[in-house]
Design a protein around this motif. Structure first.
Motif, PDB file in Angstrom:
ATOM      1  N   CYS A   1      54.090  51.487  37.087  1.00  0.00           N
ATOM      2  CA  CYS A   1      53.418  50.181  37.098  1.00  0.00           C
ATOM      3  C   CYS A   1      52.515  50.032  35.881  1.00  0.00           C
ATOM      4  CB  CYS A   1      52.600  50.030  38.377  1.00  0.00           C
ATOM      5  SG  CYS A   1      53.576  49.960  39.894  1.00  0.00           S
ATOM      6  N   VAL A   2      51.853  51.121  35.503  1.00  0.00           N
ATOM      7  CA  VAL A   2      51.015  51.110  34.299  1.00  0.00           C
ATOM      8  C   VAL A   2      51.883  50.849  33.075  1.00  0.00           C
ATOM      9  CG1 VAL A   2      49.471  52.468  32.847  1.00  0.00           C
ATOM     10  CG2 VAL A   2      49.312  52.670  35.334  1.00  0.00           C
TER      11      VAL A   2
ATOM     12  N   ASN B   1      47.491  47.194  30.972  1.00  0.00           N
ATOM     13  CA  ASN B   1      46.586  46.099  31.306  1.00  0.00           C
ATOM     14  C   ASN B   1      46.660  45.845  32.811  1.00  0.00           C
ATOM     15  OD1 ASN B   1      44.779  44.034  31.083  1.00  0.00           O
ATOM     16  ND2 ASN B   1      46.143  42.649  29.967  1.00  0.00           N
ATOM     17  N   VAL B   2      46.096  46.783  33.573  1.00  0.00           N
ATOM     18  CA  VAL B   2      46.227  46.754  35.023  1.00  0.00           C
ATOM     19  C   VAL B   2      44.974  47.380  35.629  1.00  0.00           C
ATOM     20  CG1 VAL B   2      47.428  48.988  35.054  1.00  0.00           C
ATOM     21  CG2 VAL B   2      47.757  47.408  36.943  1.00  0.00           C
ATOM     22  N   SER B   3      44.607  46.926  36.799  1.00  0.00           N
ATOM     23  CA  SER B   3      43.443  47.452  37.497  1.00  0.00           C
ATOM     24  C   SER B   3      43.775  48.783  38.157  1.00  0.00           C
ATOM     25  CB  SER B   3      42.959  46.455  38.552  1.00  0.00           C
ATOM     26  OG  SER B   3      42.077  47.053  39.465  1.00  0.00           O
TER      27      SER B   3
ATOM     28  N   LEU C   1      45.834  49.712  41.681  1.00  0.00           N
ATOM     29  CA  LEU C   1      46.897  50.714  41.756  1.00  0.00           C
ATOM     30  C   LEU C   1      46.592  51.752  42.830  1.00  0.00           C
ATOM     31  CD1 LEU C   1      47.666  51.409  37.985  1.00  0.00           C
ATOM     32  CD2 LEU C   1      49.115  50.206  39.621  1.00  0.00           C
TER      33      LEU C   1
ATOM     34  N   GLU D   1      47.252  50.220  46.183  1.00  0.00           N
ATOM     35  CA  GLU D   1      48.687  50.090  46.398  1.00  0.00           C
ATOM     36  C   GLU D   1      49.328  51.438  46.705  1.00  0.00           C
ATOM     37  OE1 GLU D   1      52.373  48.236  46.739  1.00  0.00           O
ATOM     38  OE2 GLU D   1      50.395  47.326  46.576  1.00  0.00           O
TER      39      GLU D   1
ATOM     40  N   THR E   1      53.326  55.007  40.378  1.00  0.00           N
ATOM     41  CA  THR E   1      52.090  54.364  39.936  1.00  0.00           C
ATOM     42  C   THR E   1      52.045  54.251  38.419  1.00  0.00           C
ATOM     43  OG1 THR E   1      50.974  55.336  41.862  1.00  0.00           O
ATOM     44  CG2 THR E   1      49.582  54.407  40.142  1.00  0.00           C
TER      45      THR E   1
ATOM     46  N   ALA F   1      46.510  54.597  31.158  1.00  0.00           N
ATOM     47  CA  ALA F   1      46.510  53.155  30.950  1.00  0.00           C
ATOM     48  C   ALA F   1      45.951  52.795  29.582  1.00  0.00           C
ATOM     49  CB  ALA F   1      45.700  52.468  32.051  1.00  0.00           C
TER      50      ALA F   1
ATOM     51  N   ARG G   1      47.910  50.760  26.693  1.00  0.00           N
ATOM     52  CA  ARG G   1      47.315  49.535  26.152  1.00  0.00           C
ATOM     53  C   ARG G   1      47.288  49.579  24.625  1.00  0.00           C
ATOM     54  NH1 ARG G   1      41.386  48.444  28.107  1.00  0.00           N
ATOM     55  NH2 ARG G   1      41.015  50.222  26.740  1.00  0.00           N
TER      56      ARG G   1
ATOM     57  N   ALA H   1      53.008  47.223  32.844  1.00  0.00           N
ATOM     58  CA  ALA H   1      51.921  46.322  32.463  1.00  0.00           C
ATOM     59  C   ALA H   1      51.312  46.697  31.117  1.00  0.00           C
ATOM     60  CB  ALA H   1      50.832  46.343  33.533  1.00  0.00           C
TER      61      ALA H   1
END
Length: 280
Positions: A167-168, A174-176, A180, A183, A164, A207, A211, A171
């Motif tokens: 994925c952060v 800049n991810v919800s 996540l 998912e 997880t 996150a 960012r 991105a």
């Protein structure tokens, strides 16, 4: 001061951004360091390194021999000796967890001696590094030590957090978090608990730090800065939010940060990113 680094071989590369060596006379003995998406291992081979927390209630620390530093939620200032020599590790936010037998939340905004985590080992590690002749060999000593310390069976939840948080990372924050969580097939509370155990921070904070890292890496102080465009691309919802967060992370306004960078351009190859900045 020269910065030499490399990415370790698999499987360490999934946990570590780089293993590095700092050596020489620092151009800027003191650097302000904002929160960045890394946990750290420092092994000092010369004089002590001093750390000053942005929180005035936290006393300064003198780091000798070897120290672990968990993820940071606030900036700090690091002061190098002259000349300086140290080797270190930039762990990914989840990368320190398989090497230490304690929850990462206990290392958040803290430094602990290597011997307090790995037993009486730092003198042996420093002795092996001192015995080699090249920087490459010194980095290999540290990589071999890390490989020997990597647990065969990762603790519960690490795979979920690594997947997880990866994925952060991809991105740049800049991810919800809701997306996540869905998912990952876990509840928000479950994911937050596992993140805190393995990174020291919740997924929203991780996150947020990614960012900011994307933002700071995007700034080219040599040219006119499009603050609105940078803030928008990094996912800030308005200029006021962006300015508040920038000041919180760096201690400076965006304008003052660019002015500082123009007065003191980063040395090529050091720092390895635009985060650490000279403390004037």
């Amino acid at each position: 001061m020269e910065y030499t680094s490399r990415v370790p071989a698999p499987p360490l590369d999934g946990l570590i951004d780089d293993i590095y060596c700092l050596s020489g006379v620092p151009r800027h003995p003191r650097l302000n360091v904002p929160p960045m998406p890394s946990a750290h291992l420092f092994i000092t081979m010369g004089g002590p390194v001093r750390l000053y927390d942005a929180d005035p209630d936290v006393p300064p620390m003198v780091l000798e021999d070897g120290w672990f530093m968990g993820m940071r939620t606030r900036r700090f200032m690091i002061e190098f000796p002259s000349p300086a020599r140290m080797v270190g590790v930039h762990f990914k936010p989840w990368g320190l967890s398989p090497f230490v037998d304690l929850p990462s939340i206990e290392l958040r905004d803290r430094c602990v001696p290597v011997d307090g985590v790995w037993g009486r080992s730092v003198d042996r590690i420093r002795g092996r590094i001192a015995a080699v002749k090249t920087v490459g060999e010194a980095l290999q000593v540290l990589e071999d030590e890390l490989r020997s310390r990597l647990v065969a069976a990762p603790s519960r939840g690490l795979h979920l957090v690594a997947q997880t948080a990866g994925c952060v990372e991809a991105a740049w924050g800049n991810v919800s978090i809701g997306a996540l969580t869905k998912e990952a097939g876990a509840s928000g509370n479950q994911l937050a608990a596992q993140f805190k155990f393995h990174t020291g921070l919740g997924p929203k904070r991780v996150a947020r730090i990614y960012r900011f890292a994307r933002l700071i890496l995007s700034i080219d102080a040599r040219r006119q800065v499009d603050w609105s465009g940078l803030a928008d691309s990094a996912g800030f919802f308005d200029q006021a939010h962006f300015a508040k967060e920038f000041k919180e992370f760096t201690g400076l306004t965006p304008t003052a940060y660019v002015a500082l960078r123009r007065r003191h351009p980063a040395d090529k190859g050091f720092p390895p990113d635009n985060g650490p900045m000279p403390a004037e």
